[in-house]
Motif scaffolding. Structure first.
Motif, PDB file in Angstrom:
ATOM      1  N   PRO A  32       6.519   7.127 -10.230  1.00  0.00           N
ATOM      2  CA  PRO A  32       5.319   7.844 -11.012  1.00  0.00           C
ATOM      3  C   PRO A  32       5.872   9.127 -11.166  1.00  0.00           C
ATOM      4  CG  PRO A  32       5.051   7.854  -8.275  1.00  0.00           C
ATOM      5  CD  PRO A  32       6.117   6.543  -8.806  1.00  0.00           C
ATOM      6  N   ALA A  33       5.697   9.616 -12.052  1.00  0.00           N
ATOM      7  CA  ALA A  33       5.829  10.855 -12.880  1.00  0.00           C
ATOM      8  C   ALA A  33       5.948  12.092 -11.998  1.00  0.00           C
ATOM      9  CB  ALA A  33       5.426  11.001 -14.041  1.00  0.00           C
ATOM     10  N   ALA A  34       4.873  11.790 -10.960  1.00  0.00           N
ATOM     11  CA  ALA A  34       4.466  12.787  -9.933  1.00  0.00           C
ATOM     12  C   ALA A  34       5.326  13.149  -8.745  1.00  0.00           C
ATOM     13  CB  ALA A  34       3.848  12.936  -9.162  1.00  0.00           C
ATOM     14  N   SER A  35       6.245  11.945  -8.610  1.00  0.00           N
ATOM     15  CA  SER A  35       7.277  11.925  -6.759  1.00  0.00           C
ATOM     16  C   SER A  35       9.157  10.742  -7.519  1.00  0.00           C
ATOM     17  CB  SER A  35       6.689  11.794  -5.918  1.00  0.00           C
ATOM     18  OG  SER A  35       5.894  10.125  -5.863  1.00  0.00           O
ATOM     19  N   ASP A  36       9.772  10.890  -6.571  1.00  0.00           N
ATOM     20  CA  ASP A  36      10.290  10.195  -6.661  1.00  0.00           C
ATOM     21  C   ASP A  36      10.001   8.862  -7.183  1.00  0.00           C
ATOM     22  OD1 ASP A  36      12.122  11.494  -7.277  1.00  0.00           O
ATOM     23  OD2 ASP A  36      12.724  11.909  -5.228  1.00  0.00           O
ATOM     24  N   ALA A  37      10.891   7.544  -6.875  1.00  0.00           N
ATOM     25  CA  ALA A  37      10.096   6.314  -6.525  1.00  0.00           C
ATOM     26  C   ALA A  37      10.431   5.624  -5.353  1.00  0.00           C
ATOM     27  CB  ALA A  37      11.740   4.598  -7.017  1.00  0.00           C
ATOM     28  N   GLY A  38       9.466   5.181  -4.390  1.00  0.00           N
ATOM     29  CA  GLY A  38       9.591   4.256  -3.541  1.00  0.00           C
ATOM     30  C   GLY A  38       8.156   3.250  -2.955  1.00  0.00           C
ATOM     31  N   PHE A  39       7.995   3.159  -2.069  1.00  0.00           N
ATOM     32  CA  PHE A  39       7.497   1.857  -1.396  1.00  0.00           C
ATOM     33  C   PHE A  39       6.518   1.979  -1.667  1.00  0.00           C
ATOM     34  CE2 PHE A  39       5.527  -1.348   2.080  1.00  0.00           C
ATOM     35  CZ  PHE A  39       6.397  -2.286   1.935  1.00  0.00           C
ATOM     36  N   ILE A  40       5.654   0.451  -2.208  1.00  0.00           N
ATOM     37  CA  ILE A  40       4.635   0.302  -2.563  1.00  0.00           C
ATOM     38  C   ILE A  40       4.306  -1.396  -2.338  1.00  0.00           C
ATOM     39  CG2 ILE A  40       4.616  -0.670  -4.984  1.00  0.00           C
ATOM     40  CD1 ILE A  40       2.016   0.989  -5.388  1.00  0.00           C
ATOM     41  N   THR A 171       4.257  -3.978 -13.764  1.00  0.00           N
ATOM     42  CA  THR A 171       3.772  -3.762 -14.478  1.00  0.00           C
ATOM     43  C   THR A 171       3.570  -1.621 -14.280  1.00  0.00           C
ATOM     44  OG1 THR A 171       2.379  -3.089 -12.092  1.00  0.00           O
ATOM     45  CG2 THR A 171       2.502  -4.876 -12.704  1.00  0.00           C
ATOM     46  N   TYR A 172       2.630  -1.146 -15.708  1.00  0.00           N
ATOM     47  CA  TYR A 172       2.810   0.154 -15.987  1.00  0.00           C
ATOM     48  C   TYR A 172       1.048   0.609 -15.020  1.00  0.00           C
ATOM     49  CZ  TYR A 172       2.157   4.341 -18.354  1.00  0.00           C
ATOM     50  OH  TYR A 172       1.535   5.721 -18.642  1.00  0.00           O
ATOM     51  N   HIS A 173       1.370   1.610 -14.299  1.00  0.00           N
ATOM     52  CA  HIS A 173       0.354   1.610 -13.631  1.00  0.00           C
ATOM     53  C   HIS A 173      -0.119   3.358 -14.683  1.00  0.00           C
ATOM     54  CE1 HIS A 173      -3.015   2.116 -10.578  1.00  0.00           C
ATOM     55  NE2 HIS A 173      -2.739   3.702 -10.246  1.00  0.00           N
ATOM     56  N   ASN A 174      -1.687   3.733 -14.631  1.00  0.00           N
ATOM     57  CA  ASN A 174      -1.857   5.162 -15.010  1.00  0.00           C
ATOM     58  C   ASN A 174      -3.215   5.516 -14.186  1.00  0.00           C
ATOM     59  OD1 ASN A 174      -3.528   6.841 -16.813  1.00  0.00           O
ATOM     60  ND2 ASN A 174      -1.225   7.045 -17.565  1.00  0.00           N
ATOM     61  N   SER A 175      -2.924   6.601 -13.908  1.00  0.00           N
ATOM     62  CA  SER A 175      -4.012   7.845 -13.291  1.00  0.00           C
ATOM     63  C   SER A 175      -3.519   9.479 -13.305  1.00  0.00           C
ATOM     64  CB  SER A 175      -3.621   6.886 -12.148  1.00  0.00           C
ATOM     65  OG  SER A 175      -4.815   8.040 -11.420  1.00  0.00           O
ATOM     66  N   SER A 201       1.168   7.908 -12.944  1.00  0.00           N
ATOM     67  CA  SER A 201       1.580   7.245 -13.843  1.00  0.00           C
ATOM     68  C   SER A 201       2.437   6.694 -13.901  1.00  0.00           C
ATOM     69  CB  SER A 201       1.023   7.433 -15.144  1.00  0.00           C
ATOM     70  OG  SER A 201      -0.083   8.196 -15.679  1.00  0.00           O
ATOM     71  N   GLY A 202       3.377   5.569 -13.588  1.00  0.00           N
ATOM     72  CA  GLY A 202       4.814   4.424 -13.974  1.00  0.00           C
ATOM     73  C   GLY A 202       5.009   3.229 -13.896  1.00  0.00           C
ATOM     74  N   VAL A 203       6.155   2.464 -13.959  1.00  0.00           N
ATOM     75  CA  VAL A 203       6.421   1.332 -13.708  1.00  0.00           C
ATOM     76  C   VAL A 203       6.657   0.792 -12.001  1.00  0.00           C
ATOM     77  CG1 VAL A 203       7.856  -0.662 -14.417  1.00  0.00           C
ATOM     78  CG2 VAL A 203       6.851   1.453 -15.773  1.00  0.00           C
ATOM     79  N   MET A 204       5.785  -0.067 -12.103  1.00  0.00           N
ATOM     80  CA  MET A 204       5.915  -0.487 -10.800  1.00  0.00           C
ATOM     81  C   MET A 204       7.037  -2.425 -10.827  1.00  0.00           C
ATOM     82  SD  MET A 204       2.289  -0.520  -8.859  1.00  0.00           S
ATOM     83  CE  MET A 204       1.081   0.194  -8.972  1.00  0.00           C
ATOM     84  N   ALA A 205       6.995  -2.509 -10.289  1.00  0.00           N
ATOM     85  CA  ALA A 205       8.522  -3.869  -9.931  1.00  0.00           C
ATOM     86  C   ALA A 205       8.727  -4.516  -7.983  1.00  0.00           C
ATOM     87  CB  ALA A 205       9.617  -3.728 -10.381  1.00  0.00           C
ATOM     88  N   ARG A 206       7.222  -5.300  -8.621  1.00  0.00           N
ATOM     89  CA  ARG A 206       7.378  -6.446  -7.709  1.00  0.00           C
ATOM     90  C   ARG A 206       7.114  -7.610  -7.065  1.00  0.00           C
ATOM     91  NH1 ARG A 206       1.725  -3.656  -5.181  1.00  0.00           N
ATOM     92  NH2 ARG A 206       1.327  -4.312  -7.059  1.00  0.00           N
ATOM     93  N   VAL A 207       7.702  -8.034  -5.661  1.00  0.00           N
ATOM     94  CA  VAL A 207       7.706 -10.120  -5.770  1.00  0.00           C
ATOM     95  C   VAL A 207       6.337  -9.752  -4.956  1.00  0.00           C
ATOM     96  CG1 VAL A 207       9.856 -10.268  -5.894  1.00  0.00           C
ATOM     97  CG2 VAL A 207       9.214  -9.017  -3.870  1.00  0.00           C
ATOM     98  N   GLY A 208       6.043 -11.146  -4.705  1.00  0.00           N
ATOM     99  CA  GLY A 208       4.875 -11.625  -4.161  1.00  0.00           C
ATOM    100  C   GLY A 208       4.603 -12.486  -4.273  1.00  0.00           C
ATOM    101  N   VAL A 209       4.116 -13.056  -3.235  1.00  0.00           N
ATOM    102  CA  VAL A 209       3.319 -14.669  -2.825  1.00  0.00           C
ATOM    103  C   VAL A 209       1.958 -14.862  -2.871  1.00  0.00           C
ATOM    104  CG1 VAL A 209       3.476 -16.561  -0.456  1.00  0.00           C
ATOM    105  CG2 VAL A 209       5.661 -14.282  -1.249  1.00  0.00           C
ATOM    106  N   LYS A 210       1.290 -15.883  -3.279  1.00  0.00           N
ATOM    107  CA  LYS A 210       0.156 -16.100  -3.404  1.00  0.00           C
ATOM    108  C   LYS A 210      -0.057 -17.469  -3.080  1.00  0.00           C
ATOM    109  CE  LYS A 210      -1.809 -15.297  -7.492  1.00  0.00           C
ATOM    110  NZ  LYS A 210      -2.488 -16.038  -9.259  1.00  0.00           N
ATOM    111  N   PHE A 211      -1.550 -17.330  -2.506  1.00  0.00           N
ATOM    112  CA  PHE A 211      -1.686 -18.527  -1.313  1.00  0.00           C
ATOM    113  C   PHE A 211      -2.918 -18.552  -1.817  1.00  0.00           C
ATOM    114  CE2 PHE A 211       0.104 -16.202   1.928  1.00  0.00           C
ATOM    115  CZ  PHE A 211       1.311 -16.887   1.874  1.00  0.00           C
ATOM    116  N   TYR A 212      -3.434 -20.722  -2.307  1.00  0.00           N
ATOM    117  CA  TYR A 212      -4.506 -20.953  -3.010  1.00  0.00           C
ATOM    118  C   TYR A 212      -5.435 -21.751  -1.493  1.00  0.00           C
ATOM    119  CZ  TYR A 212      -2.487 -20.517  -7.394  1.00  0.00           C
ATOM    120  OH  TYR A 212      -1.972 -19.685  -8.533  1.00  0.00           O
TER     121      TYR A 212
END
Length: 213
Positions: A32-40, A171-175, A201-212
């Motif tokens: 996010p623009a407010a701070s440095d990049a971090g874990f999400i 993704t791009y997040h805005n708030s 507001s800023g960019v997220m780069a993430r990996v994930g696992v989806k279960f059905y």
């Protein structure tokens, strides 16, 4: 008779797919623009309407310790740069961001077992700020801020099993949560109000696992 049986099986399979629920866990980095990049890290619960469209809800948690440089500049401007080191300590911020959103996804096949998807979401954001007290920086103060948010993004999803997918997304997040920060200087009988605005507001780069299921 055979045609009727095939039609019945198709209807049952379509109805079964429409009832498929999903649970997705994502983790990565958020800048996010407010701070440095971090874990999400985040969780999304949803339902697949068909092979293309799904909808649901999501919640994420982002945490960052940083120095609010804008607040340091404001302190230096009004209280003098001679207190620069103490102003740095005053501006140390421990940030917890909790966006909650309603989301939808549209998927399109691009290769065997592989799909590209586009997502969008809208919701609300809770920001929990733990910051140092102005008069005594060794003491902590706690405050919360709120705002609406939205998000758009795209990603690649790969089927690794009948009930499991892996994914990568950008993704791009805005708030923009904000609140007023009042400082009382008792030595000079002086009070001043600062507006602390957190551009999440800023960019997220993430990996994930989806279960059905």
């Amino acid at each position: 008779m055979k045609t009727g049986f095939v039609f019945l099986m198709v209807c049952m399979s379509v109805n079964l797919f429409a009832q498929r629920n999903t649970a997705t866990v994502r983790l990565g980095t958020f800048a996010p623009a407010a701070s440095d990049a971090g874990f999400i890290i985040g969780f999304e619960g949803g339902r697949s309407v068909d092979e293309v469209f799904s909808y649901g809800w999501s919640i994420d948690w982002y945490h960052k310790n940083y120095v609010d440089k804008q607040l340091v500049n404001d302190f230096n401007q009004y209280y003098g740069v001679a207190g620069g080191s103490i102003n740095q300590l005053r501006a140390e911020t421990n940030l917890h961001d909790l966006p909650v959103m309603a989301v939808m996804n549209i998927k399109f096949p691009v290769a065997p077992f592989t799909k590209i998807y586009f997502m969008g979401g809208i919701g609300a954001e809770v920001l929990i700020i733990n910051y140092n007290n102005f008069e005594n920086p060794n003491e902590d103060d706690l405050h919360t801020a709120f705002d609406f948010n939205w998000r758009i993004g795209t990603g690649i999803i790969y089927e690794v099993g009948r009930f499991t997918d892996v994914l990568f997304e950008l993704t791009y997040h805005n708030s923009h949560p904000s609140w007023e920060y009042t400082v009382e200087d008792n030595s000079r009988n002086y009070k001043r109000t600062f507006e602390r605005s957190f551009d999440m507001s800023g960019v997220m780069a993430r990996v994930g696992v989806k279960f059905y299921y």
